[in-house]
Write an enzyme that holds these catalytic residues in place. Structure first.
Site, PDB file in Angstrom:
ATOM      1  N   ASN A 177       0.797  -1.230   0.000  1.00  0.00           N
ATOM      2  CA  ASN A 177       0.000   0.000   0.000  1.00  0.00           C
ATOM      3  C   ASN A 177       0.828   1.277   0.000  1.00  0.00           C
ATOM      4  O   ASN A 177       0.296   2.366  -0.226  1.00  0.00           O
ATOM      5  CB  ASN A 177      -0.957   0.010   1.196  1.00  0.00           C
ATOM      6  CG  ASN A 177      -0.233  -0.155   2.517  1.00  0.00           C
ATOM      7  OD1 ASN A 177       0.647  -1.013   2.645  1.00  0.00           O
ATOM      8  ND2 ASN A 177      -0.594   0.647   3.513  1.00  0.00           N
ATOM      9  N   ARG A 178       2.141   1.182   0.237  1.00  0.00           N
ATOM     10  CA  ARG A 178       2.960   2.396   0.245  1.00  0.00           C
ATOM     11  C   ARG A 178       4.440   2.009   0.162  1.00  0.00           C
ATOM     12  O   ARG A 178       4.799   0.839   0.237  1.00  0.00           O
ATOM     13  CB  ARG A 178       2.720   3.213   1.525  1.00  0.00           C
ATOM     14  CG  ARG A 178       3.054   2.473   2.801  1.00  0.00           C
ATOM     15  CD  ARG A 178       2.775   3.322   4.022  1.00  0.00           C
ATOM     16  NE  ARG A 178       3.084   2.583   5.250  1.00  0.00           N
ATOM     17  CZ  ARG A 178       3.024   3.107   6.473  1.00  0.00           C
ATOM     18  NH1 ARG A 178       2.668   4.359   6.626  1.00  0.00           N
ATOM     19  NH2 ARG A 178       3.314   2.368   7.524  1.00  0.00           N
ATOM     20  N   ILE A 199       8.113   0.895  -0.363  1.00  0.00           N
ATOM     21  CA  ILE A 199       8.751  -0.126  -1.196  1.00  0.00           C
ATOM     22  C   ILE A 199       7.710  -1.048  -1.819  1.00  0.00           C
ATOM     23  O   ILE A 199       7.768  -1.373  -3.007  1.00  0.00           O
ATOM     24  CB  ILE A 199       9.764  -0.942  -0.367  1.00  0.00           C
ATOM     25  CG1 ILE A 199      10.959  -0.062   0.022  1.00  0.00           C
ATOM     26  CG2 ILE A 199      10.240  -2.161  -1.146  1.00  0.00           C
ATOM     27  CD1 ILE A 199      11.911  -0.718   1.022  1.00  0.00           C
ATOM     28  N   ASP A 218      -3.996  -8.866   7.157  1.00  0.00           N
ATOM     29  CA  ASP A 218      -3.029  -8.755   8.238  1.00  0.00           C
ATOM     30  C   ASP A 218      -2.261 -10.075   8.278  1.00  0.00           C
ATOM     31  O   ASP A 218      -2.851 -11.131   8.549  1.00  0.00           O
ATOM     32  CB  ASP A 218      -3.759  -8.507   9.564  1.00  0.00           C
ATOM     33  CG  ASP A 218      -2.810  -8.306  10.737  1.00  0.00           C
ATOM     34  OD1 ASP A 218      -1.625  -8.694  10.636  1.00  0.00           O
ATOM     35  OD2 ASP A 218      -3.262  -7.773  11.774  1.00  0.00           O
ATOM     36  N   VAL A 219      -0.959 -10.022   8.002  1.00  0.00           N
ATOM     37  CA  VAL A 219      -0.194 -11.265   7.874  1.00  0.00           C
ATOM     38  C   VAL A 219      -0.010 -11.993   9.198  1.00  0.00           C
ATOM     39  O   VAL A 219       0.492 -13.118   9.226  1.00  0.00           O
ATOM     40  CB  VAL A 219       1.183 -11.027   7.211  1.00  0.00           C
ATOM     41  CG1 VAL A 219       1.011 -10.526   5.788  1.00  0.00           C
ATOM     42  CG2 VAL A 219       2.053 -10.091   8.040  1.00  0.00           C
ATOM     43  N   GLY A 221       5.822  -5.462   6.811  1.00  0.00           N
ATOM     44  CA  GLY A 221       6.640  -5.446   8.022  1.00  0.00           C
ATOM     45  C   GLY A 221       6.331  -4.242   8.888  1.00  0.00           C
ATOM     46  O   GLY A 221       5.735  -3.263   8.436  1.00  0.00           O
ATOM     47  N   TYR A 281      13.600  -5.869  15.335  1.00  0.00           N
ATOM     48  CA  TYR A 281      13.562  -5.732  13.883  1.00  0.00           C
ATOM     49  C   TYR A 281      14.743  -6.459  13.232  1.00  0.00           C
ATOM     50  O   TYR A 281      14.573  -7.196  12.252  1.00  0.00           O
ATOM     51  CB  TYR A 281      13.581  -4.244  13.516  1.00  0.00           C
ATOM     52  CG  TYR A 281      13.435  -3.952  12.051  1.00  0.00           C
ATOM     53  CD1 TYR A 281      12.203  -4.062  11.416  1.00  0.00           C
ATOM     54  CD2 TYR A 281      14.530  -3.545  11.293  1.00  0.00           C
ATOM     55  CE1 TYR A 281      12.061  -3.782  10.064  1.00  0.00           C
ATOM     56  CE2 TYR A 281      14.397  -3.266   9.941  1.00  0.00           C
ATOM     57  CZ  TYR A 281      13.164  -3.378   9.330  1.00  0.00           C
ATOM     58  OH  TYR A 281      13.025  -3.101   7.996  1.00  0.00           O
TER      59      TYR A 281
END
Length: 239
Positions: free
Chosen positions: A11-12, A14, A53-54, A82, A145
């Site tokens: 959606n945005r 990358i 949602d993953v 992510g 992360y």
């Protein structure tokens, strides 16, 4: 030849640049978004936008089914979704560590597991995971992360060994400092400090990451699998 492509977190930033690159090349693209409405550009590009949602296995399965109903079995997967929840270790709640791992690592497992059945049947496929230079270098305040992005390397290389004999490749891109909404929100001093460590002395544009992803999904990369391709201006060289 037009292929069925699925991009998570499209959606945005990358993810949207990746979806745009494949769509402009003539592929049939489905992209996922977690919240809000679908990106306006998805409609202009002719992409299918699917809420997913993953961290929810049921939503991942439904997203794959919706993509396949519209475009056929997924032939190219780009796992980009992510999150970050940065904090120094001693102040980091366990919930924040677990949430980042669940989205960035286990979420990729869920998506890959959904699409590999069709790829195995077809005896071909391209899987590209979006890791990060942070997963190779580490970064203070980003232990969660970094762990999630480093975990993707072992995951992808294991898949490369499992799936390679069926004509399926699995590779990673490891972006560095990319010009996105997230990085534009940083203060000037913080940006300058980050860029001072980049040999090319500039940030990347999302389109530069997208071009690398498209290469890894192309016939030109048919003999590349299990690779980590840095797109970081030299920031992580040697790692």
């Amino acid at each position: 030849m037009s292929r069925s492509v699925l991009v998570t977190g499209g959606n945005r930033g990358i993810g949207l640049a990746v979806a745009r690159a494949f769509a402009q090349a003539g592929d049939r693209v489905a992209l996922t978004y977690r919240s809000g409405g679908p990106p306006e550009e998805a409609t202009r590009l002719g992409c299918l936008a699917v809420r997913c949602d993953v961290t929810d296995a049921g939503q991942v399965e439904r997203a794959r089914e919706e993509a396949e109903r519209a475009h056929g079995p997924v032939e190219v997967l780009v796992a980009n979704a992510g999150i970050t929840r940065d904090q120094l270790l001693l102040r980091m709640p366990e919930e924040d560590f677990a949430a980042v791992l669940d989205t960035n690592l286990t979420g990729v497992f869920r998506v890959v597991k959904q699409v590999t059945g069709g790829m195995l049947q077809a005896r071909r496929g391209r899987i590209v995971l979006v890791s990060s230079v942070v997963g190779l270098l580490g970064a203070a305040g980003q232990a969660n992360y970094a762990a999630s992005k480093a975990g993707l390397v072992g995951f992808a290389r294991s898949l490369a060994r499992e799936l390679g004999s069926r004509g399926i490749t699995c590779n990673l891109v490891a972006p560095g400092f990319v010009e996105t909404d997230m990085t534009r929100a940083l203060g000037e001093k913080q940006r300058a400090g980050l860029l001072s460590r980049v040999p090319l002395a500039r940030s990347a544009q999302p389109e530069e990451i997208a071009a690398t992803v498209r290469f890894l999904a192309s016939d030109d990369a048919a003999y590349i699998t299990g690779a980590v391709l840095p797109v970081d201006g030299g920031l992580g060289m040697g790692h």
